[in-house]
Design a protein around this motif. Structure first.
Motif, PDB file in Angstrom:
ATOM      1  N   ILE A 575     -32.784  58.240  67.461  1.00 21.68           N
ATOM      2  CA  ILE A 575     -32.702  58.128  68.922  1.00 21.68           C
ATOM      3  C   ILE A 575     -34.020  58.564  69.559  1.00 21.68           C
ATOM      4  O   ILE A 575     -34.480  57.951  70.537  1.00 21.68           O
ATOM      5  N   THR A 576     -34.655  59.590  69.009  1.00 23.45           N
ATOM      6  CA  THR A 576     -35.962  60.024  69.527  1.00 23.45           C
ATOM      7  C   THR A 576     -36.986  58.901  69.406  1.00 23.45           C
ATOM      8  O   THR A 576     -37.761  58.632  70.341  1.00 23.45           O
ATOM      9  N   HIS A 577     -36.985  58.228  68.271  1.00 24.94           N
ATOM     10  CA  HIS A 577     -37.923  57.124  68.058  1.00 24.94           C
ATOM     11  C   HIS A 577     -37.670  55.995  69.054  1.00 24.94           C
ATOM     12  O   HIS A 577     -38.606  55.425  69.640  1.00 24.94           O
ATOM     13  N   GLN A 578     -36.407  55.685  69.310  1.00 24.86           N
ATOM     14  CA  GLN A 578     -36.086  54.610  70.256  1.00 24.86           C
ATOM     15  C   GLN A 578     -36.450  54.996  71.687  1.00 24.86           C
ATOM     16  O   GLN A 578     -36.966  54.168  72.451  1.00 24.86           O
ATOM     17  N   LEU A 579     -36.188  56.253  72.068  1.00 25.35           N
ATOM     18  CA  LEU A 579     -36.547  56.700  73.414  1.00 25.35           C
ATOM     19  C   LEU A 579     -38.058  56.670  73.631  1.00 25.35           C
ATOM     20  O   LEU A 579     -38.545  56.307  74.706  1.00 25.35           O
ATOM     21  N   GLU A 580     -38.817  57.045  72.621  1.00 24.62           N
ATOM     22  CA  GLU A 580     -40.271  57.015  72.756  1.00 24.62           C
ATOM     23  C   GLU A 580     -40.776  55.589  72.919  1.00 24.62           C
ATOM     24  O   GLU A 580     -41.757  55.342  73.623  1.00 24.62           O
ATOM     25  N   ARG A 581     -40.115  54.630  72.268  1.00 25.76           N
ATOM     26  CA  ARG A 581     -40.497  53.231  72.454  1.00 25.76           C
ATOM     27  C   ARG A 581     -40.155  52.736  73.861  1.00 25.76           C
ATOM     28  O   ARG A 581     -40.721  51.761  74.334  1.00 25.76           O
ATOM     29  N   LEU A 582     -39.222  53.447  74.540  1.00 26.42           N
ATOM     30  CA  LEU A 582     -38.847  53.095  75.914  1.00 26.42           C
ATOM     31  C   LEU A 582     -39.578  53.961  76.936  1.00 26.42           C
ATOM     32  O   LEU A 582     -39.085  54.175  78.045  1.00 26.42           O
ATOM     33  N   ASN A 583     -40.738  54.501  76.551  1.00 29.01           N
ATOM     34  CA  ASN A 583     -41.635  55.232  77.470  1.00 29.01           C
ATOM     35  C   ASN A 583     -41.020  56.550  77.936  1.00 29.01           C
ATOM     36  O   ASN A 583     -41.187  56.949  79.102  1.00 29.01           O
ATOM     37  N   CYS A 584     -40.301  57.231  77.044  1.00 24.66           N
ATOM     38  CA  CYS A 584     -39.692  58.516  77.388  1.00 24.66           C
ATOM     39  C   CYS A 584     -40.386  59.648  76.639  1.00 24.66           C
ATOM     40  O   CYS A 584     -40.855  59.474  75.510  1.00 24.66           O
ATOM     41  N   ILE A 585     -40.448  60.800  77.315  1.00 21.08           N
ATOM     42  CA  ILE A 585     -40.931  62.032  76.688  1.00 21.08           C
ATOM     43  C   ILE A 585     -39.690  62.802  76.253  1.00 21.08           C
ATOM     44  O   ILE A 585     -38.904  63.259  77.097  1.00 21.08           O
ATOM     45  N   VAL A 586     -39.490  62.969  74.969  1.00 19.51           N
ATOM     46  CA  VAL A 586     -38.232  63.465  74.427  1.00 19.51           C
ATOM     47  C   VAL A 586     -38.401  64.899  73.948  1.00 19.51           C
ATOM     48  O   VAL A 586     -39.391  65.240  73.278  1.00 19.51           O
ATOM     49  N   ASP A 587     -37.399  65.722  74.286  1.00 21.58           N
ATOM     50  CA  ASP A 587     -37.320  67.087  73.777  1.00 21.58           C
ATOM     51  C   ASP A 587     -36.031  67.174  72.962  1.00 21.58           C
ATOM     52  O   ASP A 587     -34.948  67.418  73.508  1.00 21.58           O
ATOM     53  N   PRO A 588     -36.101  66.938  71.651  1.00 18.81           N
ATOM     54  CA  PRO A 588     -34.873  66.896  70.841  1.00 18.81           C
ATOM     55  C   PRO A 588     -34.381  68.308  70.496  1.00 18.81           C
ATOM     56  O   PRO A 588     -35.174  69.209  70.195  1.00 18.81           O
ATOM     57  N   LEU A 589     -33.052  68.485  70.508  1.00 16.79           N
ATOM     58  CA  LEU A 589     -32.426  69.762  70.179  1.00 16.79           C
ATOM     59  C   LEU A 589     -31.405  69.553  69.081  1.00 16.79           C
ATOM     60  O   LEU A 589     -30.693  68.535  69.046  1.00 16.79           O
ATOM     61  N   ARG A 590     -31.319  70.549  68.229  1.00 16.31           N
ATOM     62  CA  ARG A 590     -30.342  70.502  67.136  1.00 16.31           C
ATOM     63  C   ARG A 590     -29.127  71.378  67.435  1.00 16.31           C
ATOM     64  O   ARG A 590     -28.018  71.058  67.016  1.00 16.31           O
ATOM     65  N   HIS A 591     -29.352  72.477  68.151  1.00 19.91           N
ATOM     66  CA  HIS A 591     -28.271  73.437  68.421  1.00 19.91           C
ATOM     67  C   HIS A 591     -27.858  73.361  69.879  1.00 19.91           C
ATOM     68  O   HIS A 591     -28.698  73.277  70.784  1.00 19.91           O
ATOM     69  N   LYS A 592     -26.535  73.475  70.138  1.00 20.27           N
ATOM     70  CA  LYS A 592     -26.004  73.337  71.484  1.00 20.27           C
ATOM     71  C   LYS A 592     -26.444  74.497  72.382  1.00 20.27           C
ATOM     72  O   LYS A 592     -26.682  74.304  73.581  1.00 20.27           O
ATOM     73  N   GLN A 593     -26.567  75.678  71.819  1.00 19.48           N
ATOM     74  CA  GLN A 593     -26.926  76.829  72.630  1.00 19.48           C
ATOM     75  C   GLN A 593     -28.340  76.761  73.185  1.00 19.48           C
ATOM     76  O   GLN A 593     -28.695  77.542  74.091  1.00 19.48           O
TER      77      GLN A 593
END
Length: 776
Positions: A575-593
């Motif tokens: 999903i991060t890779h796809q968002l970056e292709r759509l001109n988005c700056i992504v901050d991915p998180l693994r933990h809900k907290q």
């Protein structure tokens, strides 16, 4: 009946190769090289030249060496005689002249000088006084000049080009003291000596020529004695080579070539025996070959008949499969259709479970039937690819959407990666490419109990002509396979685990069909797998990028910051890779907290959260309560369809997993425009107006099913059971659409469609839809 053999036949007898031609049982020999008189003359001349060369060359060399040695010795002897004569004569003459000078008698000196000139070797005489002045001279002028101041005190010799000058001092004794009173110069000519040399040279040349002449005569006699029996032998061999194998050479016990003649006669006897045996063998072999050719002709006729029978059997098989496909699909379609209709009504849970089982079983039978038909068409070489424009993102989105329920039922992570170097639009067969991917992904899900299944697409190679090789990889974390199981996978009706206790079923045709389709796409298919470490199936296709057209492209959204919460690692990366292709700056998180901490420290234009295993209503309420201003996109699973609310909270949208680039782009566009879907699945759009539809099918189950489904949609439906009845209905009624079956008794759907198109009042405007016709 014997056929006529006119082609050359080659065979080997012993170490000898033969080329023969036999026609009408007559043996025709090939071309042979005969010994002609011209060849005999050439051979005779060559032998003569060799004999002359061998005999004369040593004689010439010896004669030249002996003649040169004789001339050198003779010339040295003549020169030595002239030198000794000059010294001795000069000494005697100087003594006589010295006595005459002592007496003062110059007249006697003159007479002695003149007398000395009578010798043919003496050219001139000159007497000098003690001062070097000439007193007496006899003969011509001296040819050799000498400086008087360098006159020696002892006799000397000076050699010129044509003469030899001998200078002898004359002494006089006074008061017991000897002094030089003058010099006597005598010049000797080389002429007589040279004449003797010429005579010796001529004599030596005559002797050499006489010797050579004698040698030539000897050689000619010797050559004749050798060549005459050779010529006779060659003439006899030429006659033998001409076909008279019974002739033999005449032997002369006293001749030089007696042993050679006897050996040749022995060899001829052996050749004649071998030739007779060979001729018999050739006759026998030719007859056998003729019989073999006749047998081959019969076999060719039988093979041709067998080929025609095989083609007829293949055609019958194709017709049988087409008919069986029609006959089997018809009840299956009825089962699936009526089951779907019943599932739309109100049912008890147990009844719904039974009907769902019936629907899945019928769909399984339909899939199995499709595999068998596809394999049959591939085996017959009748499956052709439809090379058209396709979008890789759309293909993968469709495949993963189809396989998502099976994956999420087993709690598997299902993701796709299309690398940036792979083109979005290519030329290929979308249906068959999807079929290959569905087979591989289905197998991966089937043999994976926990973990993930990932599909990757990358560019492997691109040439200068624009053609490229794309590589597709399906990787799972399943049980894996042993090397012994690898060889069974791509064979028809074969499975890696064929035991009775196997966990997964199937016909074993999926991978075999995939392999054939990949090969038709000019690619390869394979796998990398170890037991307990999962499997990685891969295949390649050769294609080229589609030309740029005005078709719909992914919009380029405005740049935005996105907070992504996805606990699954592969899904988070995809999903991060796809968002970056759509001109988005992504901050991915693994933990809900970590969500609350990032929201306090940064502002985001969009928040994307995963449903995980929580109920959909719970997570929707949670995000709507905590995040009231920022748009939220909830990633749902297909298992949450039943709990989907009728209305979503404000600023909240949903998107079902697995996430594809096309659907993600559409979701971002809807968020920007303020649209919020009320359901995560597409619903059937009801027609805006009532349509008049004609259903043509000879099977009453299909007719009833279609009529029920279309009537439930509010349409006006009429039915026809044959092509003839369909034509009559079109002539008496006006329809907006015709659903036409292909295989019907009497008149099939194709002929009925052709006649309907020919009607003047209908023309080409009436839409006629038929099922996909099985390739004949």
């Amino acid at each position: 009946m014997h056929s006529t053999l006119s082609e050359p036949v080659s065979f080997q007898y012993g170490n000898i190769n033969f080329n023969i031609r036999k026609k009408n049982n007559a043996l025709l020999t090939g071309t042979c090289h005969r010994m002609t008189p011209h060849h005999n003359n050439n051979t005779t001349q060559a032998v003569k030249q060799r004999i002359l060369l061998m005999a004369l060359l040593p004689g010439i060399l010896i004669s030249l060496i002996m003649g040169s040695l004789y001339l050198w010795t003779r010339f040295s002897e003549l020169e030595h005689q002239l030198l000794e004569k000059a010294q001795s004569n000069s000494a005697r003459l100087s003594t006589f002249i010295d006595f005459a000078l002592t007496d003062g008698d110059l007249q006697q000196v003159q007479e002695l000088s003149s007398l000395a000139l009578e010798d043919g070797d003496v050219r001139a005489i000159s007497l000098l006084d003690e001062h070097g002045r000439e007193i007496i001279h006899a003969g011509p002028k001296l040819g050799v000049a000498e400086n008087l101041q360098k006159f020696p005190t002892i006799p000397t010799l000076v050699s010129g080009d044509e003469s030899l000058l001998v200078t002898s001092p004359l002494y006089r004794i006074e008061n017991n003291y000897s002094r030089v009173a003058g010099w006597l110069r005598v010049e000797y000519s080389y002429g007589p000596t040279s004449l003797k040399k010429y005579r010796s040279l001529v004599f030596s040349a005559l002797l050499v020529l006489l010797g050579l002449g004698a040698g030539i005569l000897f050689c000619l006699r010797l050559g004749h004695s050798i060549l005459q029996p050779l010529e006779q032998m060659m003439d006899r061999l030429a006659a033998i080579n001409g076909g008279n194998m019974h002739q033999r050479l005449d032997t002369n016990p006293a001749g030089l070539l007696h042993e050679l003649e006897s050996t040749i006669n022995t060899m001829l006897d052996s050749i004649e025996k071998t030739s007779d045996a060979m001729r018999k063998s050739v006759d026998q072999t030719t007859e056998e070959l003729q019989e073999t050719l006749e047998t081959i002709e019969i076999q060719n006729v039988e093979l041709d008949l067998a080929r025609k029978e095989a083609l007829e059997a293949s055609r019958s098989k194709s017709e049988f499969l087409a008919n069986m496909s029609h006959e089997i699909r018809t009840p299956l379609n009825g089962i699936i259709g009526y089951t779907s209709l019943m599932l739309e009504g109100e049912l008890k849970p147990q009844q719904r479970e039974y009907l769902t089982t019936i629907e899945k079983s019928a769909q399984g039978l339909m899939s199995m039937l499709n595999d068998i038909l596809d394999f049959s068409r591939l085996e017959a070489g009748k499956l052709e690819l439809d090379n058209s424009r396709l979008n890789l993102h759309a293909v993968l989105d469709d495949v993963l959407s189809i396989m998502a329920p099976a994956a999420y039922h087993k709690s598997l992570e299902l993701v796709s990666f299309i690398y940036n170097d792979a083109p979005a639009d290519i030329m290929g067969d979308r249906q068959r490419l999807s079929q290959i991917l569905i087979n591989l992904v289905s197998n991966a899900i089937k043999f994976t109990n926990h973990g993930s299944v990932a599909v990757r697409v990358m560019l492997e190679h691109k040439d200068n002509n624009g053609f490229m090789t794309l590589k597709f990889t399906v990787t799972d974390t399943g049980t894996g396979m042993t090397p012994a199981q690898h060889s069974k996978l791509f064979k028809a009706f074969s499975q890696a685990d064929s035991s009775r206790s196997r966990k997964a079923g199937g016909t074993g045709l999926g991978l075999a069909i995939s392999k054939s389709l990949v090969e038709q796409m000019h690619g390869e298919i394979g796998l990398d797998s170890d037991l307990g470490r999962g499997s990685s199936f891969w295949f390649t296709i050769r294609t080229h990028a589609a030309e740029q057209t005005t078709t719909r492209k992914l919009p380029r959204p405005a740049k935005r910051s996105v907070l992504l919460y996805e606990p699954l690692e592969l899904s988070r990366l995809a999903i991060t890779h796809q968002l970056e292709r759509l001109n988005c700056i992504v901050d991915p998180l693994r933990h809900k907290q970590d969500i609350a901490r990032h929201l306090k420290s940064s502002q985001f234009d969009l928040i994307i959260v995963s449903q995980e295993d929580r109920p959909l209503n719970s997570i929707l309420a949670d995000v709507s309560e905590r995040l009231q201003k920022t748009p939220v996109l909830v990633l749902t699973t297909t298992s949450s369809m039943d709990e989907y609310p009728d209305e979503l909270p404000d600023n909240v949208s949903t998107l079902s997993k697995p996430v594809g680039l096309q659907r993600l782009s559409d979701a971002l566009t809807d968020i920007d425009s303020g649209k919020r879907p009320q359901h995560h699945q597409e619903t059937l759009t009801q027609p805006q107006s009532r349509q008049s539809i004609l259903v043509v099918d000879d099977n009453p189950v299909n007719v009833k099913l279609l009529k029920t489904m279309l009537s439930n949609m509010g349409q006006s439906v009429k039915t026809a059971n044959s092509g003839f009845e369909a034509i009559e209905q079109c002539q008496s009624n006006t329809f907006d659409l015709v659903l036409m079956d292909v295989q019907m008794p009497g008149m099939d759907g194709i002929e009925a469609t052709r006649q309907i198109r020919a009607m003047e009042h209908i023309g080409q405007s009436l839409p006629i839809i038929g099922p996909h016709k099985l390739d004949r």
